[in-house]
Design a protein around this motif. Structure first.
Motif, mmCIF file in Angstrom:
data_model
loop_
_atom_site.group_PDB
_atom_site.id
_atom_site.type_symbol
_atom_site.label_atom_id
_atom_site.label_comp_id
_atom_site.label_asym_id
_atom_site.label_seq_id
_atom_site.Cartn_x
_atom_site.Cartn_y
_atom_site.Cartn_z
ATOM 1 N N ILE A 99 0.853 -1.191 0.000
ATOM 2 C CA ILE A 99 0.000 0.000 0.000
ATOM 3 C C ILE A 99 0.888 1.240 0.000
ATOM 4 O O ILE A 99 1.893 1.301 0.702
ATOM 5 N N LYS A 100 0.516 2.201 -0.842
ATOM 6 C CA LYS A 100 1.302 3.435 -0.936
ATOM 7 C C LYS A 100 0.492 4.606 -0.392
ATOM 8 O O LYS A 100 -0.725 4.539 -0.262
ATOM 9 N N ILE A 101 1.201 5.680 -0.108
ATOM 10 C CA ILE A 101 0.542 6.917 0.312
ATOM 11 C C ILE A 101 0.406 7.780 -0.943
ATOM 12 O O ILE A 101 1.390 8.011 -1.653
ATOM 13 N N CYS A 102 -0.809 8.237 -1.221
ATOM 14 C CA CYS A 102 -1.049 9.071 -2.408
ATOM 15 C C CYS A 102 -0.243 10.359 -2.280
ATOM 16 O O CYS A 102 -0.308 11.047 -1.253
ATOM 17 N N ASP A 144 0.827 5.399 -7.030
ATOM 18 C CA ASP A 144 1.364 6.627 -6.447
ATOM 19 C C ASP A 144 0.293 7.683 -6.190
ATOM 20 O O ASP A 144 0.415 8.494 -5.273
ATOM 21 N N ILE A 145 -0.719 7.683 -7.076
ATOM 22 C CA ILE A 145 -1.818 8.635 -6.883
ATOM 23 C C ILE A 145 -3.103 7.833 -6.723
ATOM 24 O O ILE A 145 -3.358 6.895 -7.483
ATOM 25 N N VAL A 149 -7.190 10.837 -9.117
ATOM 26 C CA VAL A 149 -7.108 10.723 -10.585
ATOM 27 C C VAL A 149 -8.488 10.771 -11.251
ATOM 28 O O VAL A 149 -8.575 10.972 -12.463
ATOM 29 N N ASP A 150 -9.539 10.595 -10.452
ATOM 30 C CA ASP A 150 -10.891 10.544 -11.022
ATOM 31 C C ASP A 150 -11.304 11.933 -11.540
ATOM 32 O O ASP A 150 -11.468 12.864 -10.743
ATOM 33 N N PRO A 151 -11.511 12.096 -12.874
ATOM 34 C CA PRO A 151 -11.854 13.426 -13.397
ATOM 35 C C PRO A 151 -13.250 13.895 -12.969
ATOM 36 O O PRO A 151 -13.542 15.091 -13.049
ATOM 37 N N SER A 152 -14.096 12.956 -12.520
ATOM 38 C CA SER A 152 -15.434 13.363 -12.112
ATOM 39 C C SER A 152 -15.454 13.969 -10.695
ATOM 40 O O SER A 152 -16.469 14.496 -10.251
ATOM 41 N N SER A 209 -8.032 0.469 -1.904
ATOM 42 C CA SER A 209 -6.822 -0.320 -2.128
ATOM 43 C C SER A 209 -7.196 -1.796 -2.108
ATOM 44 O O SER A 209 -7.835 -2.261 -1.165
ATOM 45 N N SER A 210 -6.784 -2.519 -3.133
ATOM 46 C CA SER A 210 -7.128 -3.945 -3.199
ATOM 47 C C SER A 210 -6.434 -4.713 -2.076
ATOM 48 O O SER A 210 -6.991 -5.663 -1.536
#
Lengths: 198, 198
Positions: free
Chosen positions: A55-58, A68-69, A74-77, B5-6
Motif C-alpha cells: 500500500i502506498k501513500i497518495c 502513487d496517486i 485521478v478521477d476526473p469526475s 486499495s485492493s
C-alpha cells in the motif's frame, strides 16, 4: 500456567497488540487459526504482509492507494476545487462511505497538540495551503470535534481565510438515531448554535 | 464505495473471517497494521503461519504441543491415574489456568450430536476407554453443560463405569460472583441438586 506451546504463546502475544483484541480474543483467534486450512492461513499471513508492503501513500492527498496517486485524485469526475481536510487516513473511508462527497481529500496527518510537541510544522498543513493557492474554492474541515481538533480547525480556518479560500466545517450536533435526553451538554449546545432553517 | 486499495480490502476481508472480528474491527486492525513497523508486521505474519505449521497434536492426550508429546503428559509430577476428559483443546487452557488440576487430559474432540452425524466413532472415545483399562483410577468429565455435553457425559459415564473406573463430573451451579436472582432456572435446579455439606 506453564507454556503449552511457544508458537501459540507468541501468536497470542502479538495478536494482543492489535487494537481491540484482549488476551481472551487473541487466544480464540489463535485457536481458530490453528483449525483453519493451511492455504487460508497462508493467505491471511500474506495479506498482512502485503498490506504493509504494497500500500502506498497518495502523493497528492496523503490517503492510501495501490499506486502513487489514489483513485480519488485521478478521477476526473471528482471536483478538485473542493477539498475535505481530514486528520487521519481512516477518516477518508468514513466520509467516502456516505457517498455524499464529490470533492477530493487532504490528510493533515494528525491534530495540533503543543503539549505533545505537535505544531503546524509536524502536520501536512503547508501542502494544503500551497494547494489552495491555485484554483481551490472551498475547504471543508472534517476534523474530530475534540480540543485538539477544534484548535487545529481554528488554526486552519485562519490560515486558509488569508489565502481567500472559503472554509467550512462539518456540522456538530445530535447524532442521527440518538436521544436528546442522553446527549451531553456540549453537543446540545453545539446543535443549538448550529441550528438550520427548515 | 469504490475500492481504495485492493491490498487493504483483501486484508479486511480475511480478518473479518476470524472469530469476534466484524468489518469495523477488521478495518481498524488493518489500518493499525499499516502503521506498524515492517519488522513487527513480518513477525505477526510469521507467527500466524508458525502457529499452523509448527504446533503439533499430542499423541497421548490430543492437546496441543510443540513436540509429539505435550509437557503435561511428559511431566512426572502429574498424576496419570487421574484423567480430565474435555471436549476441545481450548478447554485444557481453561482448566490449567485454575492451577487446581494435577492429573492429565484427554481431548474427546467434540460432543455427541447424532443430528450432525457425530456418533461415538467420530470422537476420541475409544482411545480414552483403552487408556482407562490400564491403571487409571478416575475420569473427571469436564464437558460443556449443554444438551450435547450432557448426552456425551452420560454415554462416557456408562462406558467408563463398565471398565470399573470411577467417573465424576465437574459441578454445575451458580457461577462465582454472579447473582442468584439473575441465574436461570436450570442452573439453580442443578445447584440445588448438587448441594454439598458445609
Amino acid at each position: 500456567m506453564k507454556n503449552i506451546s511457544s508458537h501459540l504463546d507468541r501468536a497470542i502475544k502479538l495478536l494482543t497488540k492489535l487494537p481491540g483484541i484482549g488476551p481472551k480474543s487473541a487466544a480464540r483467534i489463535a485457536f481458530n487459526i490453528f483449525t483453519m486450512k493451511i492455504e487460508d492461513v497462508r493467505e491471511l499471513s500474506n495479506a498482512i504482509i502485503s498490506l504493509k508492503e504494497n500500500i502506498k501513500i497518495c502523493s497528492l492527498c496523503g490517503g492510501i492507494s495501490d499506486s502513487d496517486i489514489c483513485w480519488i485524485c485521478v478521477d476526473p469526475s471528482r471536483d478538485a476545487r473542493l477539498i475535505c481536510a481530514v486528520g487521519d487516513i481512516k477518516d477518508i473511508f468514513a466520509i467516502e462511505s456516505t457517498g455524499e462527497f464529490n470533492g477530493v481529500y487532504h490528510v493533515i496527518g494528525g491534530l495540533l497538540s503543543p503539549l505533545d510537541g505537535i505544531g503546524p510544522g509536524e502536520l501536512a498543513i503547508k501542502p494544503l495551503l500551497d494547494k489552495c493557492r491555485s484554483g481551490v474554492e472551498e475547504v471543508i474541515l472534517a476534523l474530530n470535534p475534540t480540543v485538539e481538533g477544534d484548535a487545529t480547525s481554528l488554526y486552519l480556518a485562519r490560515e486558509l481565510s488569508q489565502i481567500g479560500v472559503e472554509v467550512t466545517r462539518i456540522a456538530r450536533g445530535i447524532p442521527i438515531g440518538s436521544n436528546l435526553e442522553f446527549a451531553d451538554i456540549a453537543t446540545i449546545a453545539k446543535s443549538l448554535n448550529g441550528r438550520q432553517k427548515c
